[in-house]
Scaffold this active site. Sequence first.
Site, mmCIF file in Angstrom:
data_model
loop_
_atom_site.group_PDB
_atom_site.id
_atom_site.type_symbol
_atom_site.label_atom_id
_atom_site.label_comp_id
_atom_site.label_asym_id
_atom_site.label_seq_id
_atom_site.Cartn_x
_atom_site.Cartn_y
_atom_site.Cartn_z
ATOM 1 N N LYS A 1 -10.499 -0.466 10.725
ATOM 2 C CA LYS A 1 -10.892 -1.462 9.230
ATOM 3 C C LYS A 1 -11.015 -2.871 10.677
ATOM 4 C CE LYS A 1 -7.212 -0.149 5.991
ATOM 5 N NZ LYS A 1 -8.453 0.140 4.649
ATOM 6 N N CYS B 1 -4.463 2.406 -3.450
ATOM 7 C CA CYS B 1 -4.132 3.038 -2.799
ATOM 8 C C CYS B 1 -2.372 1.794 -3.137
ATOM 9 C CB CYS B 1 -3.832 3.467 -1.733
ATOM 10 S SG CYS B 1 -4.529 4.661 -1.456
ATOM 11 N N GLN C 1 -4.711 -5.621 7.007
ATOM 12 C CA GLN C 1 -5.527 -5.799 5.976
ATOM 13 C C GLN C 1 -5.685 -7.708 7.251
ATOM 14 O OE1 GLN C 1 -7.686 -5.492 3.748
ATOM 15 N NE2 GLN C 1 -6.754 -3.064 3.963
ATOM 16 N N HIS D 1 0.871 -1.249 -0.208
ATOM 17 C CA HIS D 1 -0.072 0.545 -0.082
ATOM 18 C C HIS D 1 0.624 1.246 -0.232
ATOM 19 C CE1 HIS D 1 -2.639 3.272 1.772
ATOM 20 N NE2 HIS D 1 -3.446 2.143 1.167
ATOM 21 N N ASP E 1 2.972 -4.133 8.016
ATOM 22 C CA ASP E 1 1.551 -3.962 7.550
ATOM 23 C C ASP E 1 1.019 -5.171 7.332
ATOM 24 O OD1 ASP E 1 -0.670 -2.373 7.110
ATOM 25 O OD2 ASP E 1 0.005 -1.632 4.875
#
Lengths: 409, 155
Positions: free
Chosen positions: A224, A366, A201, A122, A198
């Site tokens: 999220k 993104c 998600q 991202h 990261d």
Amino acid sequence: MTLPSDLKDRFPLLSQMVHGHQIVYLDSAASSQKPASVIDAMNNYYRTINANVHRGAYEIAAQATEEMEQARTRIATFIGSDSPNEVVFTKNATESFNLIARSWGGNALSQGDAVLITDMEHHANIVPWQILSAEKGFEIRWLPLTPEGLLDLSHLDQLLDGVKMVSITAMSNVLGTLNPVAEIAERAHAAGALVAVDGSQYVPHLPTDVQELNADLLCFTGHKMCGPTGIGVLWGREEILDSMPPFLGGGEMILDVRRDGFTPNELPHKFEAGTPPIAEIIGLGAAVDFLSSLGMDNIRQHEITLTDYALRSLKDRYGEELVIHGPSDPAQRGGVVSLQYRDIHPHDLSQVLDQRGICIRAGHHCAKPLMKELGVGATSRASFYLYNNEADVDALVDSLELAGELFSV
Amino acid sequence: MSGLEELYKEIILDHYRNPRHRGELDCPPAHKSEGFNPLCGDEVSLTFEIEDGSIKQLRITGQGCSISQASASMMAAAVQDKSIEDVRMLSREFKAMMSIHEETMAAADQETVSAASLTLGDLEALKGVVKFPVRIKCATLSWNTLLTGLDDLDG
């Protein structure tokens, strides 16, 4: 164990009608909906204990501080952290990455060094490094993908030569690919590099244990994972966070300020300048409670089943007319399905679906370098969460036909 | 489907399926201007030749949604042989039609055709885009790209 079948009822927004249809929300990779318990926790803070934290001697200020710090502890437990001191609150995952790049990178990186990222990152895990690289002159290297959308590790050891930081996503927000973070981390550590992950998600959808991930730093965002916007987390191993200089300066992050300088506060407050988003932190604490009560293993299992159903339904119905990016095995991916239907542009597809109350995302998500790798300008992306069910998938599958009719040549 | 029909008028879909003036001219003598919509990744590249202060030829390449591609195609047809001054005026009218001020929204609801919009011709089919605010940028991308190209001539 399976998830309760009435989960949608706990999310007030999901009972809404849009364009005459009950909303079908398939954009949780962009932002999840919020259960009533999270909304109530935040309202309750504002209605009963709203006060600034940490220095008030009076009752409600003490309660606000207590609620906020309890939330920090529960969030630490949620990701398998040893200590709440390792949980730094930020605005979002993007700010967490900027903090890492600016604070750790600004201190540790110079010409001749390298940072390794991947082709599926991202922008939040690309641009902060690029900004810093323009100042410091270090190299940014890219780990490539296989044709199926997995990370290609065949040249990892060569790529790691001279690398001080490996910064990778645990799960692609476009392809859904789950990456072998622990394996990469082991090889990165052997090469003397740190590993930042990261988890934007990943953390909302899979059981997360920072020890198992073998990560040194982990970024994720509240909105999220059933929490509010405006609150993110940077988790880091205590000794690493300790070694990093402060990021933003101001109130809360100091022990002492004199005319000739300042002394930074202890962890985690060293990185939390200014009044924190107290209601949002309390909201994220409630979100973590909600997710824990359902069980992250159950959520993951639910999403594997639903993703499998979606992949099969889409392929059965549309066959070669439909391209689905990313791994075909539901066990290797999360509930993110990027697709291209015929030559219908994603913007047009999502517009048509909107008329049926179906929310999917169209665009580059993104991840423009990844779009370039895939050879597309944009994709249509449906993403699932704990509240989605097979009826939602059916609505998606049926509605593609509508777009097909409208744009048929 | 009623909302969608307002957006995806037949003439728009026709320009999307059969885009006019596709291709590229040699630069020089042609001039080139590229535009991007950072939100959705749409891109348009225009090459155009100016003769005696008018657009003699204009060719389009790029990729994007039906609205952005149809709008570019319709624009190419509309500006052919027009003077730069007329093109600028036309673009102002087009962008005024695309503005989401409330009075414009109200005007878009009425089926009356104003004196100014007569000159827009086929371009008027894009009026329905105003009701889908996120798509306005798709419709104006090619126009903004052309205006940038024309401004560069002066520069």
